[in-house]
Design a protein around this motif. Structure first.
Motif, short mmCIF file in Angstrom:
data_model
loop_
_atom_site.label_atom_id
_atom_site.label_comp_id
_atom_site.label_asym_id
_atom_site.label_seq_id
_atom_site.Cartn_x
_atom_site.Cartn_y
_atom_site.Cartn_z
N GLU A 238 0.71 -1.10 -0.13
CA GLU A 238 -0.29 0.25 0.34
C GLU A 238 0.56 1.34 0.29
OE1 GLU A 238 -4.51 -1.06 2.15
OE2 GLU A 238 -2.13 -0.74 3.38
N ILE A 246 -10.00 -1.72 -0.18
CA ILE A 246 -11.27 -1.86 0.02
C ILE A 246 -12.41 -2.37 0.70
CG2 ILE A 246 -10.58 -0.15 -2.19
CD1 ILE A 246 -12.66 -2.25 -3.35
N SER A 271 -17.90 -9.16 2.73
CA SER A 271 -16.39 -8.90 2.90
C SER A 271 -17.51 -9.02 4.88
CB SER A 271 -16.67 -7.40 3.02
OG SER A 271 -17.69 -6.67 3.38
N TYR A 277 -19.29 -7.92 -2.54
CA TYR A 277 -19.01 -7.42 -2.97
C TYR A 277 -19.00 -8.10 -4.68
CZ TYR A 277 -17.49 -3.43 -0.96
OH TYR A 277 -17.25 -2.47 0.51
N HIS A 296 -16.88 0.46 -7.19
CA HIS A 296 -16.01 1.19 -6.29
C HIS A 296 -14.23 1.10 -7.27
CE1 HIS A 296 -18.10 0.52 -2.13
NE2 HIS A 296 -18.63 -0.49 -2.96
N SER A 297 -14.80 0.53 -8.49
CA SER A 297 -13.38 0.32 -9.15
C SER A 297 -13.31 0.03 -10.10
CB SER A 297 -11.74 -0.46 -8.38
OG SER A 297 -10.58 -0.06 -9.16
N ASP A 331 -5.49 3.12 -7.58
CA ASP A 331 -6.69 4.19 -8.58
C ASP A 331 -5.88 4.54 -9.78
OD1 ASP A 331 -9.10 6.55 -8.55
OD2 ASP A 331 -6.79 7.78 -9.16
#
Length: 371
Positions: A238, A246, A271, A277, A296-297, A331
């Motif tokens: 990270e 996430i 989750s 998800y 979310h992505s 991202d």
């Protein structure tokens, strides 16, 4: 310019596995092909600025889906694919790039470079792995005025599936031909394509893509050498990438099928915070949504699943029901983007297969998104 080493092979596979986004080949294959490259003559990694603008660079890759059941790609197939383009191309090829990072795809060009006296250029067609050749084609996918050369080699001679093929034509049409060849060869095949001048690569590729994977890999290796646990390794990743986990949870359903040299489907994760998800899969993870339909992505974000027990990336093919995983996202604003992933023409076929929109979420302020 520097010589690539066995340590770099291991690091490229480690870092590439994060950028693999659930696909991008296999760890064992990457170590094998990378080790062979170092054994026969250490390939050299060069920046794009070290080459003259007119130096010709070739993309080396593998085409197919990890779930293909009866494929075979040997080291000589990667070399042969490059030779087939060299025979057809009217000029001298100086170096190679890979169209994407991945568990093995970060190392795609290292063996042909070592065998044929070429350099490995520190650039990629996409920082992360992607399902179609068009997504790593350096913005050529929609070019009908450009005639390219693409070649493949691979398959099992003993069962009659070995194929060598050279095709010329528009990037989009020839890419479709190579995908069919991959399916006929058992689901995966070695490829070389798009001889282009360094000046074009410099403008359209994700520059520094290989160093990004190698540097991340060395950070992971250093953490492992210190005995850091799975959570600590995720923290290192990270901090190094600017990404984040996430969601953490358990795989509750894996519905992925092989079709036409693609792995297609979805994976659901329950989750720890009570949400569900869905990861949409076309070879790689292309989008993440929750049960409310909140996105979310979306590709070209890096989307990776990690084992919460080991801290290692887990590919789509390795995921199992009941497995504890983290969904990790970088991202797109934190990585260099190539012209390919900004090209709206590469999205419709993937959107149609998955039944979801991608480009509108990836580039919401674009002209097409508001059309």
């Amino acid at each position: 310019m520097r010589e690539l080493t066995q340590e770099d092979v291991i690091a490229a596979v480690k870092g590439g596995s994060v950028f693999a986004s659930g696909g991008g080949g296999w760890v064992d294959h990457g170590l094998e092909i990378g080790g062979a490259a170092i054994a026969i003559g250490r390939p050299k990694l060069v920046s794009i600025d070290e080459l003259p603008d007119d130096a010709i660079i070739l993309t080396c890759t593998a085409i197919g889906a990890p779930a293909g059941r009866d494929w075979q790609m040997l080291g000589r197939d990667y070399i042969k694919a490059v030779q087939l383009v060299q025979e057809k191309f009217d000029g001298q090829i100086a170096g190679v790039i890979t169209p994407q990072n991945g568990m093995s795809s970060s190392i795609n060009g290292w063996l042909p470079a070592a065998a044929l006296g070429l350099v490995v250029v520190d650039a990629t067609g996409d920082i992360r792995a992607h399902p179609t050749g068009k997504m790593g084609s350096l913005g050529l996918a929609s070019r009908t005025d450009f005639e390219t050369i693409q070649a493949v080699a691979g398959g099992k001679p003993e069962i009659g599936t070995y194929i060598e093929l050279v095709t010329t034509g528009s990037p989009a049409k020839t890419s479709n031909i190579l995908r069919t060849a991959s399916d006929m060869a058992g689901g995966f095949i070695a490829a070389a394509r798009h001889p282009l001048p360094a000046s074009y690569v410099k403008e359209h590729a994700a520059i520094g893509g290989i160093s990004l994977a190698i540097d991340l890999g060395h950070a992971i290796l250093n953490a492992e050498a210190q005995g850091i646990d799975a959570e600590g390794i995720l923290n290192v990743i990270e901090k190094k990438t600017g990404g984040a986990v996430i969601a953490r949870g358990t795989v509750t359903q894996k519905s992925v099928r092989y079709s036409g040299a693609f792995d297609i489907g979805f994976i659901t994760v329950a989750s720890e915070d009570g949400d569900t998800y869905t990861l949409h899969v076309m070879n790689e993870y292309m989008a993440v949504e929750d049960e409310k339909g909140t996105r979310h992505s979306t590709f070209p974000d890096v989307i990776t699943t990690f084992s919460l027990e080991t801290g290692a990336p887990v590919s789509v093919g390795e995921l199992r029901d009941g497995q504890s995983i983290g969904i990790f996202v970088i991202d797109k604003s934190r990585v260099p983007l190539s012209s390919s992933v900004k090209d709206p023409s590469v999205y419709p076929e993937v959107e149609e297969v998955l039944g979801i929109e991608l480009y509108r979420y990836a580039f919401p302020t674009s002209e097409k998104a508001h059309a």
